[in-house]
Design a protein around this motif. Sequence first.
Motif, PDB file in Angstrom:
ATOM      1  N   LYS A  66     -11.367 -77.732 -35.373  1.00  0.00           N
ATOM      2  CA  LYS A  66     -12.792 -78.682 -35.816  1.00  0.00           C
ATOM      3  C   LYS A  66     -12.092 -79.027 -36.592  1.00  0.00           C
ATOM      4  CE  LYS A  66     -15.615 -80.380 -35.002  1.00  0.00           C
ATOM      5  NZ  LYS A  66     -17.100 -80.865 -33.483  1.00  0.00           N
ATOM      6  N   LEU A  67     -10.729 -78.354 -37.484  1.00  0.00           N
ATOM      7  CA  LEU A  67      -9.928 -78.906 -37.897  1.00  0.00           C
ATOM      8  C   LEU A  67      -8.791 -80.222 -37.928  1.00  0.00           C
ATOM      9  CD1 LEU A  67      -9.537 -76.267 -40.654  1.00  0.00           C
ATOM     10  CD2 LEU A  67     -10.632 -78.227 -40.829  1.00  0.00           C
ATOM     11  N   GLY A  68      -8.215 -80.173 -36.025  1.00  0.00           N
ATOM     12  CA  GLY A  68      -6.917 -80.923 -35.962  1.00  0.00           C
ATOM     13  C   GLY A  68      -6.201 -80.752 -37.147  1.00  0.00           C
ATOM     14  N   ASN A  69      -5.442 -82.130 -37.658  1.00  0.00           N
ATOM     15  CA  ASN A  69      -4.548 -81.767 -38.286  1.00  0.00           C
ATOM     16  C   ASN A  69      -5.391 -81.646 -39.486  1.00  0.00           C
ATOM     17  OD1 ASN A  69      -2.749 -82.365 -36.311  1.00  0.00           O
ATOM     18  ND2 ASN A  69      -2.866 -84.404 -36.622  1.00  0.00           N
ATOM     19  N   GLU A  70      -6.422 -81.342 -40.578  1.00  0.00           N
ATOM     20  CA  GLU A  70      -6.742 -81.310 -41.338  1.00  0.00           C
ATOM     21  C   GLU A  70      -6.065 -80.065 -42.469  1.00  0.00           C
ATOM     22  OE1 GLU A  70      -6.740 -84.321 -43.616  1.00  0.00           O
ATOM     23  OE2 GLU A  70      -7.990 -85.391 -42.233  1.00  0.00           O
ATOM     24  N   LYS A  71      -5.776 -80.398 -43.606  1.00  0.00           N
ATOM     25  CA  LYS A  71      -5.759 -78.635 -44.207  1.00  0.00           C
ATOM     26  C   LYS A  71      -6.814 -78.121 -44.613  1.00  0.00           C
ATOM     27  CE  LYS A  71      -3.311 -76.293 -47.903  1.00  0.00           C
ATOM     28  NZ  LYS A  71      -4.133 -76.534 -48.556  1.00  0.00           N
ATOM     29  N   VAL A  72      -7.115 -77.085 -44.939  1.00  0.00           N
ATOM     30  CA  VAL A  72      -8.687 -77.020 -44.969  1.00  0.00           C
ATOM     31  C   VAL A  72      -8.050 -76.720 -46.938  1.00  0.00           C
ATOM     32  CG1 VAL A  72     -10.148 -74.626 -45.623  1.00  0.00           C
ATOM     33  CG2 VAL A  72      -8.598 -74.586 -43.980  1.00  0.00           C
ATOM     34  N   PRO A  73      -9.529 -77.453 -47.542  1.00  0.00           N
ATOM     35  CA  PRO A  73      -9.475 -77.817 -48.918  1.00  0.00           C
ATOM     36  C   PRO A  73      -9.111 -76.933 -49.938  1.00  0.00           C
ATOM     37  CG  PRO A  73     -11.499 -79.124 -47.876  1.00  0.00           C
ATOM     38  CD  PRO A  73     -10.448 -77.979 -46.498  1.00  0.00           C
ATOM     39  N   ASP A  74      -7.931 -76.918 -50.471  1.00  0.00           N
ATOM     40  CA  ASP A  74      -7.993 -76.161 -51.823  1.00  0.00           C
ATOM     41  C   ASP A  74      -8.272 -75.938 -52.818  1.00  0.00           C
ATOM     42  OD1 ASP A  74      -6.040 -74.150 -50.589  1.00  0.00           O
ATOM     43  OD2 ASP A  74      -3.839 -75.587 -51.502  1.00  0.00           O
ATOM     44  N   SER A  75     -10.105 -77.260 -53.143  1.00  0.00           N
ATOM     45  CA  SER A  75     -10.720 -77.653 -54.213  1.00  0.00           C
ATOM     46  C   SER A  75     -12.631 -77.772 -53.831  1.00  0.00           C
ATOM     47  CB  SER A  75     -10.324 -78.109 -55.229  1.00  0.00           C
ATOM     48  OG  SER A  75     -11.420 -78.104 -55.845  1.00  0.00           O
ATOM     49  N   VAL A  76     -13.312 -77.597 -54.525  1.00  0.00           N
ATOM     50  CA  VAL A  76     -14.648 -77.800 -53.566  1.00  0.00           C
ATOM     51  C   VAL A  76     -15.014 -79.315 -54.013  1.00  0.00           C
ATOM     52  CG1 VAL A  76     -15.721 -76.064 -53.510  1.00  0.00           C
ATOM     53  CG2 VAL A  76     -15.627 -77.173 -55.741  1.00  0.00           C
ATOM     54  N   HIS A  77     -14.172 -79.232 -55.365  1.00  0.00           N
ATOM     55  CA  HIS A  77     -13.700 -81.619 -55.375  1.00  0.00           C
ATOM     56  C   HIS A  77     -13.300 -82.209 -54.136  1.00  0.00           C
ATOM     57  CE1 HIS A  77     -15.247 -80.572 -59.308  1.00  0.00           C
ATOM     58  NE2 HIS A  77     -14.542 -79.762 -59.829  1.00  0.00           N
ATOM     59  N   LEU A 103     -14.460 -82.450 -51.217  1.00  0.00           N
ATOM     60  CA  LEU A 103     -15.893 -82.278 -50.093  1.00  0.00           C
ATOM     61  C   LEU A 103     -16.408 -83.693 -50.208  1.00  0.00           C
ATOM     62  CD1 LEU A 103     -16.351 -78.679 -50.525  1.00  0.00           C
ATOM     63  CD2 LEU A 103     -14.843 -79.472 -49.031  1.00  0.00           C
ATOM     64  N   THR A 104     -15.628 -84.013 -51.098  1.00  0.00           N
ATOM     65  CA  THR A 104     -16.197 -85.429 -51.155  1.00  0.00           C
ATOM     66  C   THR A 104     -15.425 -86.291 -50.914  1.00  0.00           C
ATOM     67  OG1 THR A 104     -15.425 -85.938 -53.988  1.00  0.00           O
ATOM     68  CG2 THR A 104     -17.747 -84.565 -53.577  1.00  0.00           C
ATOM     69  N   ALA A 105     -14.638 -86.016 -50.263  1.00  0.00           N
ATOM     70  CA  ALA A 105     -13.891 -87.376 -49.595  1.00  0.00           C
ATOM     71  C   ALA A 105     -14.700 -87.392 -48.492  1.00  0.00           C
ATOM     72  CB  ALA A 105     -12.919 -86.672 -49.564  1.00  0.00           C
ATOM     73  N   PRO A 106     -14.305 -89.056 -47.675  1.00  0.00           N
ATOM     74  CA  PRO A 106     -14.873 -89.637 -47.110  1.00  0.00           C
ATOM     75  C   PRO A 106     -14.223 -88.963 -45.408  1.00  0.00           C
ATOM     76  CG  PRO A 106     -14.277 -91.122 -48.605  1.00  0.00           C
ATOM     77  CD  PRO A 106     -13.896 -90.264 -48.791  1.00  0.00           C
ATOM     78  N   LYS A 107     -13.661 -88.267 -45.609  1.00  0.00           N
ATOM     79  CA  LYS A 107     -13.161 -87.762 -44.437  1.00  0.00           C
ATOM     80  C   LYS A 107     -13.818 -86.136 -43.406  1.00  0.00           C
ATOM     81  CE  LYS A 107      -9.004 -84.713 -46.337  1.00  0.00           C
ATOM     82  NZ  LYS A 107      -7.785 -84.413 -46.465  1.00  0.00           N
ATOM     83  N   TRP A 108     -14.367 -86.098 -44.754  1.00  0.00           N
ATOM     84  CA  TRP A 108     -15.554 -84.521 -44.553  1.00  0.00           C
ATOM     85  C   TRP A 108     -17.245 -85.727 -44.228  1.00  0.00           C
ATOM     86  CZ3 TRP A 108     -12.358 -81.039 -42.860  1.00  0.00           C
ATOM     87  CH2 TRP A 108     -11.240 -81.102 -43.468  1.00  0.00           C
ATOM     88  N   LYS A 109     -16.851 -86.381 -43.520  1.00  0.00           N
ATOM     89  CA  LYS A 109     -18.280 -86.931 -43.994  1.00  0.00           C
ATOM     90  C   LYS A 109     -19.348 -86.711 -42.324  1.00  0.00           C
ATOM     91  CE  LYS A 109     -21.642 -91.273 -44.080  1.00  0.00           C
ATOM     92  NZ  LYS A 109     -22.646 -90.500 -45.005  1.00  0.00           N
ATOM     93  N   GLY A 110     -20.190 -85.780 -42.936  1.00  0.00           N
ATOM     94  CA  GLY A 110     -20.968 -85.280 -41.610  1.00  0.00           C
ATOM     95  C   GLY A 110     -20.167 -83.662 -41.052  1.00  0.00           C
ATOM     96  N   LYS A 111     -19.367 -83.813 -41.906  1.00  0.00           N
ATOM     97  CA  LYS A 111     -18.558 -82.259 -42.033  1.00  0.00           C
ATOM     98  C   LYS A 111     -18.403 -81.196 -42.012  1.00  0.00           C
ATOM     99  CE  LYS A 111     -14.369 -85.176 -39.765  1.00  0.00           C
ATOM    100  NZ  LYS A 111     -13.683 -85.097 -39.634  1.00  0.00           N
ATOM    101  N   ILE A 112     -19.428 -80.908 -43.321  1.00  0.00           N
ATOM    102  CA  ILE A 112     -19.960 -79.613 -43.999  1.00  0.00           C
ATOM    103  C   ILE A 112     -21.337 -79.330 -44.150  1.00  0.00           C
ATOM    104  CG2 ILE A 112     -19.582 -79.079 -46.547  1.00  0.00           C
ATOM    105  CD1 ILE A 112     -17.619 -81.931 -46.930  1.00  0.00           C
ATOM    106  N   GLY A 113     -21.418 -78.328 -44.461  1.00  0.00           N
ATOM    107  CA  GLY A 113     -22.694 -77.433 -44.431  1.00  0.00           C
ATOM    108  C   GLY A 113     -22.946 -76.070 -45.370  1.00  0.00           C
ATOM    109  N   TYR A 114     -23.828 -76.779 -45.726  1.00  0.00           N
ATOM    110  CA  TYR A 114     -24.847 -75.585 -47.069  1.00  0.00           C
ATOM    111  C   TYR A 114     -25.648 -76.106 -47.193  1.00  0.00           C
ATOM    112  CZ  TYR A 114     -26.096 -80.361 -48.721  1.00  0.00           C
ATOM    113  OH  TYR A 114     -26.494 -81.400 -49.212  1.00  0.00           O
ATOM    114  N   ALA A 115     -26.128 -74.441 -48.510  1.00  0.00           N
ATOM    115  CA  ALA A 115     -27.725 -74.390 -48.465  1.00  0.00           C
ATOM    116  C   ALA A 115     -27.895 -74.182 -50.175  1.00  0.00           C
ATOM    117  CB  ALA A 115     -27.407 -72.875 -47.812  1.00  0.00           C
TER     118      ALA A 115
END
Length: 355
Positions: free
Chosen positions: A156-167, A169-181
Motif C-alpha cells: 500500500k505504500l507505493g513509493n512512499e517511505k515508512v515515516p520515521d516519526s509519528v509527527h 502522520l499528520t501530513a495530507p498524503k496520509w489522509k485516510g491511510k492510518i489506523g489507531y485505537a
Amino acid sequence: MSRRSVRRGTALALSALLLPVLAACGGSDEKKETGDKGAKADQKGSDSLVIYSGRNEKLISPLIEKLEKATGTDVQVRYGDSAELGAQLLEEGKRAKAGLFFSQDAGVLGALSDAGMLAQLPQKSLDKVDAAFRGGDRDWVGVSGRSRVIAYNPDKLGNEKVPDSVHELTAPKWKGKIGYAPTNASFQAFVTGMRVLEGEDATLKWLKGLKANGKTYAKNGAVLDAVDSGEVSLGLINHYYWYEKVAELGEGKVKAKIHFLPGGDPGALINAAGVGILKDGGQGEAAQKAVDYLLSAEAQTYFAQETKEYPLASGVTNTVKGLPALDSLDAPKIDLGKLESLQETLTLLQKAGMV
C-alpha cells in the motif's frame, strides 16, 4: 502540608475522575476478565497472597501457577483493567485486601506510588532491572516491556517511505491511510508520554491532525489486521502484536511489517508492565517472593517466549526471531512513572474528538 500529602490528594481525586471515564473508554487490548478470586484475603496468612492483576487471566494464569509452585505460596488473583484496579485501590486505601499490584501499565503504578500506597523494594530486586524501567521512589519495578511501532503494508505504500516519526502522520498524503485505537490503554499511555515530552498544546495539535487522517479501531489487534488486509497503509500498535501474529500464522502469511522509530521519537515509547507491593496489605513477605519470582530467569523467559514482550531483568534476553535487542531501540527518555497523568490525556482526547 507535605509534598506526599499533596500527591496523595491528587491521586485520590484522579481515582474519582477515572472510574466513570474509563468505563466509557474501554481500555486495554488485554480482554477484561474481572474475577474476584481474592475474597478470602483477610483469612490468609503469610504464605498466601492476593494479587490485583491488570494483566489478562489467559495470558498470565500459567505463570501464576508456576509462581505458586516455585514459592510455595497460595495465590489468589483479582483480574481487571489496570487503570480501573488502580483507581479501586486508591479508593480503598488501607482497606485494600491485596498484597501485590501487577499492572499492564507503568503509569498506574506511578499513581499508587504518588499516593504513598507502595512499599519500597529491596535494592537487590531493583538492581535486576535498568533504572528506566523502575520507580523513582524505589517502590515498583518493571517485569516486561513493549515498544510502540508503526505497522505498515508494503503493497500500500507505493513509493512512499515508512515515516520515521509519528509527527509525519499528520501530513495530507496520509489522509485516510492510518489506523489507531484511541480508547486503548497503550495508545493513551503513548499520548501521555507525548504530553510529558512536548506539552499539551503540541500534543493536542498532533491529535487533531491524526484524527483528520486516521481511521479508528477498538484494539491494537484490529489495527494490525486492517494494515495486513490493506484497509489502511499504516497503523500504531505495540510490537508484540505483530510477532504474535507471525508466530500464529507464519511470517509468509502476514503481509504487514513493523518499523521501530529512531531518534527518541515519542512514537517509540517503551512502556513496562510492572509490580508493586501494597504497603498496608499485610502480605509483604509473600508479595516479595512473588516479585523475586517474576524477575527470575523462568518468569522472564516466559514473557519472552509466550507474550513476545521484552524481558527486563538482567541476564535474560529475548528469544523471538527477528526482534531487535532492547538496548538497540532508540526510545524517548521519560520517567515512566509520570505516565500516571491519564486524566489530562483523556481530556485532550476529548478535545480532539477522539473519545
